[in-house]
Design a protein around this motif. Structure first.
Motif: not given
Length: 125
Positions: A39-42, A33, A36-37, A13, A16
């Motif tokens: 969190k978005s991958i769980g 950022c 966010f990243e 992450a 990325e």
């Protein structure tokens, strides 16, 4: 999830985020950022986690703040510096010791290749 697997996801992450933004921004931009990243991958992630200091019978609630805490066990300390110093290493090790967290990652986004700006720490206290 195994600690090494979580660490791999965190590093992925961070890479990325670094690929998208590059070096040169403020630490707070990378923090938002990366939060966010992750969190978005769980992953379970918290930012600016207060870490009180307890000295004998005194508790100082306004001790320190961990940049990001992942899965309640991995401390992420983010930097945007020319190079790491001993103080940066001491800082993350202190956070890990005070919170009794087993792992830490020191991540410097001010590098050409992010893999050269990551140090992993294990709490041996």
């Amino acid at each position: 999830m195994e600690d090494n697997k979580i660490t791999e996801k965190i590093i992925g992450a961070a890479i990325e985020v670094h690929r998208a933004l590059g070096p040169g921004l403020l630490e707070s931009a990378y923090q938002e950022c990366l939060f966010f990243e992750l969190k978005s991958i769980g992953l379970n992630v918290k930012k600016e986690v207060s870490l009180p200091i307890i000295y004998k019978e005194i508790k100082l609630d306004h001790g320190y703040r961990i940049d990001l805490l992942v899965e309640e066990k991995i401390v992420l300390e983010l930097k945007t510096v020319e190079k790491f110093t001993e103080v940066h290493s001491a800082q993350i090790l202190t956070y890990m010791k005070l919170g009794n967290y087993p792992l830490g990652l020191l991540v410097n986004f001010h590098t050409k290749l992010l893999k050269n700006g990551i140090k992993r720490f294990i709490n041996t206290y």
